[in-house]
Each structure stands twice: as C-alpha cells, then as structure tokens.
Design an enzyme around this catalytic site. Sequence first.
Site, PDB file in Angstrom:
ATOM      1  N   GLU A  86     -11.367 -10.842  -4.495  1.00 18.42           N
ATOM      2  CA  GLU A  86      -9.918 -10.789  -4.307  1.00 18.42           C
ATOM      3  C   GLU A  86      -9.377 -12.000  -3.569  1.00 18.42           C
ATOM      4  O   GLU A  86      -8.246 -11.995  -3.103  1.00 18.42           O
ATOM      5  CB  GLU A  86      -9.476  -9.477  -3.644  1.00 18.42           C
ATOM      6  CG  GLU A  86     -10.296  -8.997  -2.488  1.00 18.42           C
ATOM      7  CD  GLU A  86      -9.907  -7.597  -2.024  1.00 18.42           C
ATOM      8  OE1 GLU A  86      -8.901  -7.037  -2.491  1.00 18.42           O
ATOM      9  OE2 GLU A  86     -10.612  -7.070  -1.158  1.00 18.42           O
TER      10      GLU A  86
ATOM     11  N   ASP B 211      -4.725  -8.324  -4.310  1.00 15.99           N
ATOM     12  CA  ASP B 211      -4.855  -9.413  -3.342  1.00 15.99           C
ATOM     13  C   ASP B 211      -5.086 -10.749  -4.033  1.00 15.99           C
ATOM     14  O   ASP B 211      -4.594 -11.776  -3.562  1.00 15.99           O
ATOM     15  CB  ASP B 211      -6.001  -9.120  -2.366  1.00 15.99           C
ATOM     16  CG  ASP B 211      -5.545  -8.209  -1.246  1.00 15.99           C
ATOM     17  OD1 ASP B 211      -4.460  -8.462  -0.690  1.00 15.99           O
ATOM     18  OD2 ASP B 211      -6.242  -7.226  -0.949  1.00 15.99           O
TER      19      ASP B 211
ATOM     20  N   CYS C 220     -10.222  -3.237 -10.269  1.00 17.05           N
ATOM     21  CA  CYS C 220      -9.632  -2.057  -9.631  1.00 17.05           C
ATOM     22  C   CYS C 220      -8.242  -2.330  -9.068  1.00 17.05           C
ATOM     23  O   CYS C 220      -7.627  -1.449  -8.475  1.00 17.05           O
ATOM     24  CB  CYS C 220     -10.556  -1.525  -8.539  1.00 17.05           C
ATOM     25  SG  CYS C 220     -10.820  -2.693  -7.208  1.00 17.05           S
TER      26      CYS C 220
ATOM     27  N   HIS D 247       0.818  -1.212   0.000  1.00 18.58           N
ATOM     28  CA  HIS D 247       0.000   0.000   0.000  1.00 18.58           C
ATOM     29  C   HIS D 247       0.849   1.258   0.000  1.00 18.58           C
ATOM     30  O   HIS D 247       0.410   2.307  -0.434  1.00 18.58           O
ATOM     31  CB  HIS D 247      -0.998  -0.039   1.150  1.00 18.58           C
ATOM     32  CG  HIS D 247      -2.088  -1.019   0.866  1.00 18.58           C
ATOM     33  ND1 HIS D 247      -2.037  -2.316   1.292  1.00 18.58           N
ATOM     34  CD2 HIS D 247      -3.194  -0.899   0.102  1.00 18.58           C
ATOM     35  CE1 HIS D 247      -3.101  -2.953   0.839  1.00 18.58           C
ATOM     36  NE2 HIS D 247      -3.819  -2.118   0.112  1.00 18.58           N
TER      37      HIS D 247
END
Length: 580
Positions: free
Chosen positions: A433, A457, A504, A191
Amino acid sequence: MQKLQGIAVSPGVAIGEALVMDSEGFRIPRRFVSRDAVVDELERLDKAIAASAAEIAHHRERVAAELGEKYGAIFEAHLQILQDAPFRNELDEMIRQRHYSPEYAVSHTLRRYAQVFQRAETSYLAERATDIFDIEKRLLRHLLGRRREGIAHLTSPVLVLAHNLTPSETSSLDRNFVRGFVTEIGGPGSHTAIVAEALEIPAVVGTGPFLTEVSGGDLVIIDGDKGLVILQPDEETLALYRHEAEAIRSLAAKLEPLRDLPAETRDGVRIQVLGNIEFPYEVDHCFDRGADGVGLYRTEFLYLGSEVEPTEEVHFQAYSQVLRVMAGKPVVIRTFDLGADKLPNVPRPDNENNPCLGLRSIRLALRNLPLFRTQLRAALRASALGPIEIMFPLISTLLELRQAKMVLADVMEDLQEHRVAFNRDLPVGMMVETPAAVLMIDRFVEAVDFLSLGTNDLIQYTLAVDRSNRDVVGLYNPADPAVLRLIAMAIQAADRKSVPINMCGQMSGNPLYTMLLLGMGLRHFSVTPSAIPEIKHVCRSVTLAECQAIAERVMLMENARDVKSYLKEETKKHKLGGMQ
Ligand code: PEP
Ligand code: MG
C-alpha cells in the site's frame, strides 16, 4: 426541499427522521417550539444566559487572582457578548416571532457571528471565532442541561447527520436504529466510510456545511449511490425514492442465488472472492454471500470500539468466532493498523502534523511491542483452530518486514516453550500500500507467502491525496494510470514467483474495475461483503480474453478520465452494473 451533493461512500437508499449531532457529538434538538411554549422558552434562555454569565465571571475572578487582572480580562469579552443587547434582541425575535427553539436560535446566531471572524483577513481575528464557539457551547450546555444526550440509547430508527464521525464513533453506532448517516466533512477513502459499508447502511460524506439548515425529526433521504442528501423531500421525490429502495431490494434478491455458485469466468478460470470485515459479526455477512473466506480482517476495530485495550483473550475470542463461521475457509488477520484517523488510547506523539505519514500501522506496532505481541499470541493460538493467515499493514521497507517477522518468530518460540498449540506453517503476508513496497516488490515476494494490494492507501500515497479530504476528492482516483501501473507491477512480480496476490482496497469491490483487474492478472479479490454477489456476477459473465483486451487498451491510456469512461462503456456493453 433542499438537495445536497456529497460523496457517495456506502450504497443504498435510506428514508427517515434526522438525528442532528453538534460538533461535540451531542444531539441538537428540534428547531421549532409551539406557540404556547414561547414564554417558557424565553425564560429558559434567560436562565441559561444568567448561569453562563455567572460561570464566566467566576473564571474571570479566579484567573485574575492567580495571574493578575490582565489575564482575568480575557473573559470580559465573553461576558460582554453574552450581555450584548442586540444579541439578546436577535435571540428574542427568533423565538418570539419565528418560534425557533432557544438552542437553535443560539447556535444559528453565534455561528453567523463566528463566520464573520472566520472570513477576516488577519489570522488573529480569524482565531477569535473560537471564542464565539466557546460561548455557544457554554450556552448550549446550560440550555440542554441533563437532557444533553449523545448517540447512545436510541429507541427508534434515525438517520444520523453530523459534522464528522470518527471511525470509533461510527463503529459504536447502534446497528438496530441507525439506518444511514451523513457527515459534512470526510472523503471517499476514510475509515468512517468503510465502517458504513460494514454496517451495510447508506452513507454520504463531505457535503459541506448544512447542519444549521436541518432540525432533529425532519424527514431526510440519503442516496448512498449518488451521494445525494435530500432534506424535507416533497411527495414526488419521496415516492421516487421509495420505489428506488424497492428496486434495490429486488436486485439484491436476484443476486442471492449466486451465493452457492463459484466466481468462475465463462472460460472456466476460478476467481477467489473473499470478504473484508471490521467486526466479528460481519463474518455472517460473508457467509450469507458465499465468500471464499475473509481476505482482510481489520483488527484495529477491536481497539476502537472499547475504552480499554483488548486483552489476548478478547482477540482470541474474536478470531475464533470468525473461524467458526467460515468453517475451514481462510481468514486473514491483518495486525492492527492504528494511527492516522484510527486513534485508540495507545501512547502516541502529541503533535503529528501529518498523521498519515507518521506513527501509524506497523510502525506503531514495532514501537509498542507488548501490544503487538499480545495480538500475535492470540492470532497464533487461533491458528490451531483453523486456517488463519497473518498479514502486516503498511510495510514500506524490507527491514520493517523482517522486524515484524522476527517478533512473530519470537512469539512462536514463546508459545512453543509453554506448549501452547499453534500452526507453525501459517502463511505470513504483507499489504502492498505504499509506492515503496511496489518499487521493491521483487525483494518482498521472496520474503512473504502472499501479498494484498491496499489500494485505499496506495492511491493516497501515490497521488499525494488525502483519502479522507473532500476538497481533493476529484484527485483520489483508482483509475489514475500511475496507480494502475503500480498495481500491474505488483501483480506481475507476484506472478513470476507464484506468490498469491489479492486486492483488498475498496477498488476491488467496485464492479467498474473488475474486468480490468481480471485482465491485469488479478485472481483474488477481497471486498466489502455486500459487494460479493455483484463481483461474482461480473466474473461469471466474462471471459479472460475479453478482460485482457480491456486491460491492454487501458494500460495505453494517459489519464483517469479516459480510463473511467472506457470502463463505463465496457461494463454497459457487457450489461454489468458500475458504481461510479
Ligand atoms: C487499504 O489501504 O486499501 C486497506 C485495505 O487498508 P485500510 O483501508 O484499512 O487502510
Ligand atoms: Mg491501508
């Protein structure tokens, strides 16, 4: 000049002065001192050693009094190292002869000692390295005193070089002055990398250790496309990169007119290109690039950027701001995905051995209902102002989805009872995910209004590779046939039920995969805002028939390497850029 190879996580070129952070998040000052300052610097070192020794002696006495002599003696070893003559001579020589600053001399020398312990064969000896780091920290604290500064209060542009930056630290970087960053650890899907894209600054992670080679104020180049970091570049390299930075600026300018054009293939199929955001201000980046909406708002950053838990009003204001700028275009609020590497002050287990498999995301939300309900109330209230959609992250079982929807229904009832306006028909979706979600996709499509493929993920959980670990970066691969098969299964199942499916994860913003994904049937892409023009450009340059032929071939391939090299060839043939 020294070149370091890391992992490219946010594109672009940055050239500037280094700001070096130590492992505790404090700045390490310049490496050298002037010849005239040597005597004063040695005196400063004397004082720091004396103060550290006094502190340690005090601890020794206190612990000995409370627990007995044996325990107090633990500190004796620290004292002996501090007062060790060869250690002191080494520091003196570095400062006197080579004009290193005391901070640099202390760090450099003690880290070398620590490495000897770390390489030791027994774990008992290896753990002694912690003692050495402890002495380093203590000495640095005394050397720097009040001058010990964090990363706040910047006054001029810098490139941040750090061992690691957590997502919260990255999100509090000052956008006015931080022009790029490099971390020694970290992987492609971390992240921290995603926040770098949000800040639209070049970033490289996972370079391995280099911080002892660099000093605050040194000139550095970050090449966020190739994953290169160049310390103290020579004139020729500098000129080359200045030219490169200019070329990037002119490419961006060339793509600017795409802002007002739809992402439509040459054979007339309209593709939706939405933006991913982490912070409300990024909605301007989406608007400026002509996004069709916000396909993923990572709302957990509302928790990470602040010491206190965001109130319902804080959520509501953030969502309202995003809606206002998007002016009637859809905004997908993903409920908070905290846990794993995104750790706020929410009650959590003390010791999670595998945080990515632990209490994160929707699991954490379902265990902290008041927190979850606060966010849902705000999102529902915002739905009265514009087209909000709600999406649940990391769903892996039908039960979890049902529970999340029940909480939502309950909050709706509550609002209705209190006559608070909201859109009862707002679309409710989930992220796909986990492999489990794909395997059960025929059931999930019956229970949601839309799906969104979270490939960051999905890759991690399918291939069992940590998305933020540099040591397995070669295995973290969107082009792996196992990942592609799961994506294809999800798209086909959604298609059969006419449930919209979006992607996404970072893969959707990489032009290398756009033709393949179009060919597999994907019609909705949600990407980091800076990637919108390029993805639009690819969509407008191809026909679906071309893309389908590519997808058919790829789905027959057996390994990621073949898939990637074929896609690189195809993007070249179509004269389209490719990031990897
Ligand atoms: C993903 O996993 O692909 C995703 C979009 O969510 P995040 O990166 O925030 O985990
Ligand atoms: Mg995810």
